[in-house]
Design a protein around this motif. Structure first.
Motif, PDB file in Angstrom:
ATOM      1  N   ILE A  14       0.855  -1.183   0.000  1.00  0.00           N
ATOM      2  CA  ILE A  14       0.000   0.000   0.000  1.00  0.00           C
ATOM      3  C   ILE A  14       0.895   1.237   0.000  1.00  0.00           C
ATOM      4  O   ILE A  14       1.821   1.345   0.798  1.00  0.00           O
ATOM      5  CB  ILE A  14      -0.935  -0.006   1.219  1.00  0.00           C
ATOM      6  CG1 ILE A  14      -1.952  -1.149   1.073  1.00  0.00           C
ATOM      7  CG2 ILE A  14      -1.668   1.333   1.374  1.00  0.00           C
ATOM      8  CD1 ILE A  14      -2.877  -1.314   2.254  1.00  0.00           C
ATOM      9  N   VAL A  18      -1.129   6.752   1.049  1.00  0.00           N
ATOM     10  CA  VAL A  18      -2.364   6.248   1.655  1.00  0.00           C
ATOM     11  C   VAL A  18      -2.220   6.177   3.173  1.00  0.00           C
ATOM     12  O   VAL A  18      -3.130   6.560   3.924  1.00  0.00           O
ATOM     13  CB  VAL A  18      -2.733   4.864   1.075  1.00  0.00           C
ATOM     14  CG1 VAL A  18      -3.976   4.301   1.758  1.00  0.00           C
ATOM     15  CG2 VAL A  18      -2.957   4.964  -0.434  1.00  0.00           C
ATOM     16  N   TRP A  19      -1.065   5.705   3.644  1.00  0.00           N
ATOM     17  CA  TRP A  19      -0.814   5.636   5.088  1.00  0.00           C
ATOM     18  C   TRP A  19      -0.860   7.028   5.724  1.00  0.00           C
ATOM     19  O   TRP A  19      -1.479   7.225   6.780  1.00  0.00           O
ATOM     20  CB  TRP A  19       0.546   4.989   5.361  1.00  0.00           C
ATOM     21  CG  TRP A  19       0.554   3.495   5.211  1.00  0.00           C
ATOM     22  CD1 TRP A  19       0.950   2.782   4.114  1.00  0.00           C
ATOM     23  CD2 TRP A  19       0.137   2.531   6.186  1.00  0.00           C
ATOM     24  NE1 TRP A  19       0.811   1.429   4.348  1.00  0.00           N
ATOM     25  CE2 TRP A  19       0.322   1.243   5.615  1.00  0.00           C
ATOM     26  CE3 TRP A  19      -0.352   2.630   7.490  1.00  0.00           C
ATOM     27  CZ2 TRP A  19       0.022   0.076   6.293  1.00  0.00           C
ATOM     28  CZ3 TRP A  19      -0.652   1.452   8.172  1.00  0.00           C
ATOM     29  CH2 TRP A  19      -0.465   0.197   7.578  1.00  0.00           C
ATOM     30  N   ILE A 131      -6.132   8.987  -3.381  1.00  0.00           N
ATOM     31  CA  ILE A 131      -5.919   7.568  -3.078  1.00  0.00           C
ATOM     32  C   ILE A 131      -6.109   6.724  -4.335  1.00  0.00           C
ATOM     33  O   ILE A 131      -5.323   5.812  -4.623  1.00  0.00           O
ATOM     34  CB  ILE A 131      -6.863   7.107  -1.954  1.00  0.00           C
ATOM     35  CG1 ILE A 131      -6.474   7.780  -0.637  1.00  0.00           C
ATOM     36  CG2 ILE A 131      -6.829   5.579  -1.798  1.00  0.00           C
ATOM     37  CD1 ILE A 131      -7.453   7.527   0.499  1.00  0.00           C
ATOM     38  N   THR A 135      -3.012   4.347  -6.134  1.00  0.00           N
ATOM     39  CA  THR A 135      -3.191   2.944  -5.762  1.00  0.00           C
ATOM     40  C   THR A 135      -3.466   2.068  -6.976  1.00  0.00           C
ATOM     41  O   THR A 135      -4.387   2.352  -7.749  1.00  0.00           O
ATOM     42  CB  THR A 135      -4.361   2.795  -4.766  1.00  0.00           C
ATOM     43  OG1 THR A 135      -4.127   3.643  -3.644  1.00  0.00           O
ATOM     44  CG2 THR A 135      -4.481   1.359  -4.292  1.00  0.00           C
ATOM     45  N   ARG A 140      -6.898  -1.756  -4.473  1.00  0.00           N
ATOM     46  CA  ARG A 140      -7.707  -0.566  -4.236  1.00  0.00           C
ATOM     47  C   ARG A 140      -8.639  -0.749  -3.041  1.00  0.00           C
ATOM     48  O   ARG A 140      -8.814   0.153  -2.219  1.00  0.00           O
ATOM     49  CB  ARG A 140      -8.479  -0.228  -5.503  1.00  0.00           C
ATOM     50  CG  ARG A 140      -9.034   1.177  -5.535  1.00  0.00           C
ATOM     51  CD  ARG A 140      -9.557   1.495  -6.917  1.00  0.00           C
ATOM     52  NE  ARG A 140      -8.518   2.001  -7.799  1.00  0.00           N
ATOM     53  CZ  ARG A 140      -8.550   1.900  -9.125  1.00  0.00           C
ATOM     54  NH1 ARG A 140      -9.543   1.277  -9.722  1.00  0.00           N
ATOM     55  NH2 ARG A 140      -7.571   2.403  -9.848  1.00  0.00           N
ATOM     56  N   SER A 143      -6.634  -0.445   0.104  1.00  0.00           N
ATOM     57  CA  SER A 143      -6.192   0.920   0.364  1.00  0.00           C
ATOM     58  C   SER A 143      -7.312   1.781   0.927  1.00  0.00           C
ATOM     59  O   SER A 143      -7.121   2.513   1.913  1.00  0.00           O
ATOM     60  CB  SER A 143      -5.639   1.547  -0.916  1.00  0.00           C
ATOM     61  OG  SER A 143      -4.442   0.909  -1.314  1.00  0.00           O
ATOM     62  N   LEU A 146      -7.993   0.554   4.409  1.00  0.00           N
ATOM     63  CA  LEU A 146      -6.989   1.010   5.374  1.00  0.00           C
ATOM     64  C   LEU A 146      -7.251   2.447   5.795  1.00  0.00           C
ATOM     65  O   LEU A 146      -7.187   2.784   6.984  1.00  0.00           O
ATOM     66  CB  LEU A 146      -5.590   0.889   4.773  1.00  0.00           C
ATOM     67  CG  LEU A 146      -4.454   1.444   5.646  1.00  0.00           C
ATOM     68  CD1 LEU A 146      -4.285   0.596   6.902  1.00  0.00           C
ATOM     69  CD2 LEU A 146      -3.149   1.512   4.861  1.00  0.00           C
ATOM     70  N   ARG A 147      -7.538   3.314   4.838  1.00  0.00           N
ATOM     71  CA  ARG A 147      -7.817   4.707   5.156  1.00  0.00           C
ATOM     72  C   ARG A 147      -9.022   4.817   6.088  1.00  0.00           C
ATOM     73  O   ARG A 147      -9.023   5.556   7.082  1.00  0.00           O
ATOM     74  CB  ARG A 147      -8.057   5.486   3.863  1.00  0.00           C
ATOM     75  CG  ARG A 147      -7.656   6.953   3.911  1.00  0.00           C
ATOM     76  CD  ARG A 147      -8.643   7.851   4.608  1.00  0.00           C
ATOM     77  NE  ARG A 147      -9.987   7.776   4.075  1.00  0.00           N
ATOM     78  CZ  ARG A 147     -11.034   8.337   4.646  1.00  0.00           C
ATOM     79  NH1 ARG A 147     -10.905   8.987   5.787  1.00  0.00           N
ATOM     80  NH2 ARG A 147     -12.223   8.213   4.132  1.00  0.00           N
ATOM     81  N   TYR A 271     -10.570  -2.508   7.025  1.00  0.00           N
ATOM     82  CA  TYR A 271      -9.430  -2.951   6.224  1.00  0.00           C
ATOM     83  C   TYR A 271      -9.551  -4.416   5.784  1.00  0.00           C
ATOM     84  O   TYR A 271      -9.381  -4.716   4.592  1.00  0.00           O
ATOM     85  CB  TYR A 271      -8.113  -2.723   6.965  1.00  0.00           C
ATOM     86  CG  TYR A 271      -6.924  -3.326   6.244  1.00  0.00           C
ATOM     87  CD1 TYR A 271      -6.508  -2.815   5.018  1.00  0.00           C
ATOM     88  CD2 TYR A 271      -6.256  -4.424   6.773  1.00  0.00           C
ATOM     89  CE1 TYR A 271      -5.435  -3.381   4.335  1.00  0.00           C
ATOM     90  CE2 TYR A 271      -5.181  -4.987   6.098  1.00  0.00           C
ATOM     91  CZ  TYR A 271      -4.776  -4.464   4.877  1.00  0.00           C
ATOM     92  OH  TYR A 271      -3.721  -5.029   4.200  1.00  0.00           O
ATOM     93  N   TYR A 275      -9.682  -5.602   1.904  1.00  0.00           N
ATOM     94  CA  TYR A 275      -8.715  -6.589   1.405  1.00  0.00           C
ATOM     95  C   TYR A 275      -9.449  -7.775   0.779  1.00  0.00           C
ATOM     96  O   TYR A 275      -9.105  -8.248  -0.313  1.00  0.00           O
ATOM     97  CB  TYR A 275      -7.832  -7.045   2.553  1.00  0.00           C
ATOM     98  CG  TYR A 275      -6.788  -8.074   2.198  1.00  0.00           C
ATOM     99  CD1 TYR A 275      -5.531  -7.690   1.729  1.00  0.00           C
ATOM    100  CD2 TYR A 275      -7.052  -9.438   2.328  1.00  0.00           C
ATOM    101  CE1 TYR A 275      -4.566  -8.634   1.403  1.00  0.00           C
ATOM    102  CE2 TYR A 275      -6.102 -10.388   1.999  1.00  0.00           C
ATOM    103  CZ  TYR A 275      -4.857  -9.980   1.537  1.00  0.00           C
ATOM    104  OH  TYR A 275      -3.924 -10.930   1.211  1.00  0.00           O
ATOM    105  N   THR A 329     -14.553   2.505  -3.007  1.00  0.00           N
ATOM    106  CA  THR A 329     -13.777   1.677  -3.929  1.00  0.00           C
ATOM    107  C   THR A 329     -14.536   1.444  -5.228  1.00  0.00           C
ATOM    108  O   THR A 329     -13.943   1.458  -6.320  1.00  0.00           O
ATOM    109  CB  THR A 329     -13.441   0.319  -3.281  1.00  0.00           C
ATOM    110  OG1 THR A 329     -12.819   0.544  -2.013  1.00  0.00           O
ATOM    111  CG2 THR A 329     -12.506  -0.494  -4.154  1.00  0.00           C
TER     112      THR A 329
END
Length: 400
Positions: A14, A18-19, A131, A135, A140, A143, A146-147, A271, A275, A329
């Motif tokens: 990732i 994004v982090w 993002i 990505t 995607r 990501s 995660l956000r 997350y 995933y 997404t």
């Protein structure tokens, strides 16, 4: 002797952007939730507001945010720049925080919420488009998940901080509102220092961005927007969860724990769900989210005890974790590359308008027939949304 076996495929990491954006969201959400968790109670106990007034304030806040999201998305496509708009949006969010402790009337609260929501509207669309820009499609869902997960860590840290400070300050909400400004300004500093956006060519359209640019969005995007709007109508503001917590018997200082639980569940699921959606598809996740929402509404409609209340809160958190990152997404999956900002803007406008309707209707139902009617109505709309989920099978198309 050489082997014909292909080397194992390395997992795609990732991106750092994004982090960083996730941590920025985390800090701003800590600030916002410290205030938002206590604000409905402050409005009722401190300023004498009704449930209808709370529904109106929440709805107006969303209206302001959604209109600005549309403009910021279109402008970010037109200029090819996402970060300046994100910095402006997070900056306005930070500047709004000191208004809350200074407010002496409902009118000032409306002003503070308006400034905050303008900031939220400006930053949300270019952040999500950024993002999508950085990505790869293969990760995607992870990501965006995660956000959302990092954002919701702030969603339970904020209420936890509010609880601790309520106990430490003997319920002084004004002091807590002042302290809440600190993480907001830290978020802005991190965004300025930590994010570098990729080069994007500006739009080939001549002149200023126009509303008719939205007509260039493909059918797949409009399907996602339509289904998302119906789903959003079924889910009103968490302010009503806080009011329900008070009805179920939680003391004033401990009411924020409901948001701690809800956001903990939301954050822990967003997350992994994102995933998983990269591997088995998005539609089943949305369907499950609606099943959780229906169960949450039924539990909260009948909740007279704390165990039933928290069962509803947990189910509500599962709904959020299974839906919010996935909807973003789906927009990123479906929108053309040169219209991603516009697509997120129209998506947020449409869902925001339905949130206004949902919040005002929820307040009217609550005042007229009681809290149970609000949650039962939500369950009915969620059931209708579940029937529309198969339409999303056409939503994932390669961007043109």
């Amino acid at each position: 002797m050489t082997s014909n076996t292909a080397p194992p495929r390395q997992p795609i990491a990732i991106p750092r952007t994004v982090w960083v954006l996730g941590v920025v969201s985390l800090l701003m959400d800590i600030s916002s939730e410290m205030i938002q968790t206590l604000l409905p109670l402050y409005l009722v106990a401190g300023l004498g507001a009704s449930a209808i007034a709370i529904g109106f304030i929440e709805g107006l806040s969303v209206a302001i945010a959604t209109v600005t999201k549309l403009f910021s998305g279109m402008i970010s496509d037109w200029t090819g720049r996402r970060k300046p708009l994100a910095v402006l949006g997070y900056g306005l969010g930070a500047l709004s925080k000191p208004i809350f402790p200074l407010a002496t009337s409902i009118g000032w609260i409306v002003v503070a919420k308006a400034v905050d929501r303008v900031g939220k509207g400006i930053r949300g669309t270019p952040r999500d488009a950024l993002i999508a820009d950085v990505t790869p499609p293969e990760i995607r869902g992870a990501s965006f998940g995660l956000r959302k997960s990092l954002d919701t860590v702030g969603g339970f840290v904020g209420p936890l901080a509010a609880i601790g400070l309520m106990l430490a300050t003997d319920g002084d909400m004004i002091v807590i509102f002042w302290i809440a400004a600190i993480p907001a300004f830290l978020a802005v500093a991190l965004l300025i220092i930590g994010v570098k956006e990729p080069e994007q060519p500006p739009s080939s359209s001549k002149g200023m961005p126009r509303f008719r640019d939205a007509r260039r969005l493909n059918r797949a995007v409009w399907i996602v927007i339509g289904v998302s709007s119906l789903l959003t109508l079924a889910r009103f503001s968490e302010a009503f969860l806080l009011l329900k917590s008070q009805q179920a018997g939680l003391s004033l200082a401990w009411i924020p724990v409901t948001m701690v639980v809800m956001h903990a569940v939301y954050g822990l699921t967003a997350y992994p769900v994102g995933y998983l959606s990269d591997r088995i598809g998005r539609r089943s996740m949305i369907a499950l989210s609606l099943v959780f929402l229906i169960a949450a509404d039924l539990a909260l409609a009948t909740a007279q005890t704390l165990p039933m209340l928290f069962a509803g809160i947990v189910l509500w958190g599962l709904h959020m974790g299974f839906s919010q990152g996935i909807l973003s997404t789906l927009i990123a999956d479906s929108a053309p590359q040169n219209l991603k900002g516009t697509a997120f803007g129209v998506f947020n406008l449409a869902t925001g308008l339905t949130v206004i309707l949902g919040n005002v209707a929820a307040g009217l139902l609550w005042e007229t027939w009681g809290s149970a009617s609000t949650f039962l109505a939500g369950a009915v709309v969620a059931l209708a949304s579940l029937a529309a989920v198969p339409l999303l099978s056409a939503a994932r198309q390669p961007a043109q």
